[in-house]
Design a protein around this motif. Structure first.
Motif, PDB file in Angstrom:
ATOM      1  N   UNK A 251       0.821  -1.252   0.196  1.00  0.00           N
ATOM      2  CA  UNK A 251       0.079   0.047   0.087  1.00  0.00           C
ATOM      3  C   UNK A 251       0.835   1.330  -0.038  1.00  0.00           C
ATOM      4  N   UNK A 252       2.109   1.235   0.089  1.00  0.00           N
ATOM      5  CA  UNK A 252       2.895   2.357   0.262  1.00  0.00           C
ATOM      6  C   UNK A 252       4.044   2.374  -0.770  1.00  0.00           C
ATOM      7  N   UNK A 253       3.967   1.505  -1.764  1.00  0.00           N
ATOM      8  CA  UNK A 253       4.904   1.643  -3.092  1.00  0.00           C
ATOM      9  C   UNK A 253       4.307   2.357  -4.273  1.00  0.00           C
ATOM     10  N   UNK A 254       5.049   3.509  -4.332  1.00  0.00           N
ATOM     11  CA  UNK A 254       4.739   4.398  -5.328  1.00  0.00           C
ATOM     12  C   UNK A 254       5.114   3.834  -6.737  1.00  0.00           C
ATOM     13  N   UNK A 255       5.924   2.994  -6.773  1.00  0.00           N
ATOM     14  CA  UNK A 255       6.395   2.431  -8.001  1.00  0.00           C
ATOM     15  C   UNK A 255       5.809   1.252  -8.801  1.00  0.00           C
ATOM     16  N   UNK A 256       4.328   1.189  -8.257  1.00  0.00           N
ATOM     17  CA  UNK A 256       3.457   0.144  -8.809  1.00  0.00           C
ATOM     18  C   UNK A 256       2.353   0.931  -9.147  1.00  0.00           C
ATOM     19  N   UNK A 257       1.334   0.108 -10.082  1.00  0.00           N
ATOM     20  CA  UNK A 257       0.140   0.559 -10.509  1.00  0.00           C
ATOM     21  C   UNK A 257      -0.967  -0.657 -10.084  1.00  0.00           C
ATOM     22  N   UNK A 258      -1.822  -0.569  -9.510  1.00  0.00           N
ATOM     23  CA  UNK A 258      -2.971  -1.379  -9.121  1.00  0.00           C
ATOM     24  C   UNK A 258      -4.203  -1.467  -9.859  1.00  0.00           C
ATOM     25  N   UNK A 259      -4.623  -2.583 -10.359  1.00  0.00           N
ATOM     26  CA  UNK A 259      -5.828  -2.624 -11.283  1.00  0.00           C
ATOM     27  C   UNK A 259      -6.835  -3.516 -10.366  1.00  0.00           C
ATOM     28  N   UNK A 260      -8.013  -3.102 -10.332  1.00  0.00           N
ATOM     29  CA  UNK A 260      -8.934  -4.113  -9.792  1.00  0.00           C
ATOM     30  C   UNK A 260      -9.518  -5.107 -10.869  1.00  0.00           C
ATOM     31  N   UNK A 261      -9.732  -6.350 -10.896  1.00  0.00           N
ATOM     32  CA  UNK A 261     -10.159  -7.220 -11.704  1.00  0.00           C
ATOM     33  C   UNK A 261     -11.554  -7.481 -11.655  1.00  0.00           C
ATOM     34  N   UNK A 262     -12.575  -6.826 -12.419  1.00  0.00           N
ATOM     35  CA  UNK A 262     -13.766  -6.902 -12.408  1.00  0.00           C
ATOM     36  C   UNK A 262     -14.436  -8.122 -12.970  1.00  0.00           C
ATOM     37  N   UNK A 263     -14.395  -9.234 -12.119  1.00  0.00           N
ATOM     38  CA  UNK A 263     -14.822 -10.737 -12.712  1.00  0.00           C
ATOM     39  C   UNK A 263     -15.387 -11.498 -11.402  1.00  0.00           C
ATOM     40  N   UNK A 264     -16.308 -12.328 -11.625  1.00  0.00           N
ATOM     41  CA  UNK A 264     -16.820 -13.271 -10.542  1.00  0.00           C
ATOM     42  C   UNK A 264     -15.661 -14.010  -9.781  1.00  0.00           C
ATOM     43  N   UNK A 265     -14.805 -14.385 -10.799  1.00  0.00           N
ATOM     44  CA  UNK A 265     -13.684 -15.543 -10.478  1.00  0.00           C
ATOM     45  C   UNK A 265     -12.477 -14.473  -9.641  1.00  0.00           C
ATOM     46  N   UNK A 266     -12.488 -13.127  -9.692  1.00  0.00           N
ATOM     47  CA  UNK A 266     -11.662 -12.472  -8.890  1.00  0.00           C
ATOM     48  C   UNK A 266     -11.725 -12.398  -7.381  1.00  0.00           C
ATOM     49  N   UNK A 267     -12.726 -12.613  -7.040  1.00  0.00           N
ATOM     50  CA  UNK A 267     -13.105 -12.783  -5.345  1.00  0.00           C
ATOM     51  C   UNK A 267     -13.212 -14.134  -5.160  1.00  0.00           C
ATOM     52  N   UNK A 268     -12.345 -14.604  -4.144  1.00  0.00           N
ATOM     53  CA  UNK A 268     -12.317 -15.930  -3.732  1.00  0.00           C
ATOM     54  C   UNK A 268     -12.578 -15.820  -2.221  1.00  0.00           C
ATOM     55  N   UNK A 269     -13.571 -16.796  -1.672  1.00  0.00           N
ATOM     56  CA  UNK A 269     -13.838 -16.976  -0.352  1.00  0.00           C
ATOM     57  C   UNK A 269     -12.873 -17.793   0.377  1.00  0.00           C
TER      58      UNK A 269
END
Length: 323
Positions: A251-269
């Motif tokens: 959460x504190x690394x400014x050298x990366x980009x973060x993308x949410x994956x909008x898919x049913x399979x992207x969330x895992x119980x």
């Protein structure tokens, strides 16, 4: 009642222990490990138990795969937790009432979710110590059935039969990309089209989510790893994108980009499983396990709320893009 049970020959702790060894090894010869004397002893002990109970315990035959009869299954259900309770009583008597809880889960779950809770749990249960065992979900279920593990943390796709299941929460898989590779791209598909990626390789027979999610036409997969810890190490090389669970994304690394994956399979119980029937003979262990499960569920709830409240960061334009 016990006098009548024990008056007949054929029942003893040694014979019952031999029976469990046969079950765990999936056969008499395997349990003997090449020792002909031990094989003869185990065969005799099994025959004596069968005579005592008046029923076969193991299905026999060259063309028959090793399996227990209904009576054998019932005997295992009785003997295994009884032995576990006796071992706990012996350990506790030798170590001032201490108990040991054996937890099986994937390396990332153990490192990032379970370990941070241990100091608090130790304050609540100072008599308890913990064995943390890195296991795949299928191996965890097998070890719970054999009594080698007390508490498992697994994915929801596997059948747990008679085990108690409790949903701890779920984590979101995120696409994490070194900023210099992401450039000015803001779309997941564009990143996957142009940037090589490393993904998690699931166990044989389970959902290989990384490859199914994006497909070989859209993503150039250059590495498949057996743990998320390996993926995070690859991310540190800045050589490719990776897919990580949200609780492992820096959460504190400014050298990366973060993308949410909008898919049913992207969330895992994530599911906690344990054998309440076996643990009833170990009430103190059961109490500690259920306390830990409450803590895990609360921890994942807080993490999920934190992630949900933080929008995914857009990538910073690369030097080339700014020019």
């Amino acid at each position: 009642m016990s006098e009548k049970l024990l008056s007949a020959a054929g029942l003893s702790l040694d014979r019952l222990d031999g029976f469990l060894q046969i079950v765990d090894a999936r056969g008499v010869s395997r349990a003997a490990a090449g020792d002909p004397n031990r094989q003869s002893q185990l065969s005799r002990q099994l025959a004596e138990l069968e005579e005592f109970f008046g029923s076969r315990l193991v299905n026999r035959g060259r063309a028959v795969r090793f399996s227990l009869t209904d009576t054998g299954l019932r005997l295992e259900e009785i003997v295994r937790p009884t032995f576990a309770a006796l071992h706990e009583l012996k350990r506790g008597g030798a170590q001032n009432g201490s108990i040991t809880i054996r937890i099986g889960a994937g390396e990332s779950i153990l490192s990032w979710i379970v370990v941070p809770l241990l100091p608090v749990l130790r304050q609540a249960s100072p008599q308890a110590s913990f064995d943390l065992l890195n296991r795949r979900s299928q191996d965890t279920l097998r070890d719970i059935a054999s009594g080698a593990i007390d508490l498992g943390i697994i994915g929801s796709e596997l059948q747990t039969r008679s085990l108690v299941r409790r949903t701890l929460g779920s984590f979101q898989r995120m696409l994490v990309v070194p900023s210099e590779l992401a450039g000015d791209r803001t779309d997941v598909r564009a990143v996957l089209r142009d940037v090589p990626i490393a993904i998690m390789e699931s166990a044989p027979g389970s959902d290989r989510s990384g490859e199914r999610e994006f497909g070989p036409r859209e993503a150039t997969v250059i590495a498949r790893c057996s743990s998320y810890v390996q993926l995070k190490a690859i991310l540190a090389t800045k050589s490719c994108a990776v897919i990580l669970p949200d609780f492992m994304v820096p959460t504190d690394d400014q050298g990366i980009a973060i993308f949410r994956i909008n898919s049913d399979r992207s969330t895992k119980p994530t599911i906690a499983v344990y054998d309440r029937t076996a643990l009833r003979l170990r009430p103190r262990s059961l109490t500690v396990i259920e306390t830990l499960i409450d803590m895990l569920a609360e921890s994942m709830r807080i993490r999920g709320a934190t992630v949900a409240s933080q929008p995914a960061r857009k990538p910073r334009p690369s030097v080339r893009a700014r020019k």
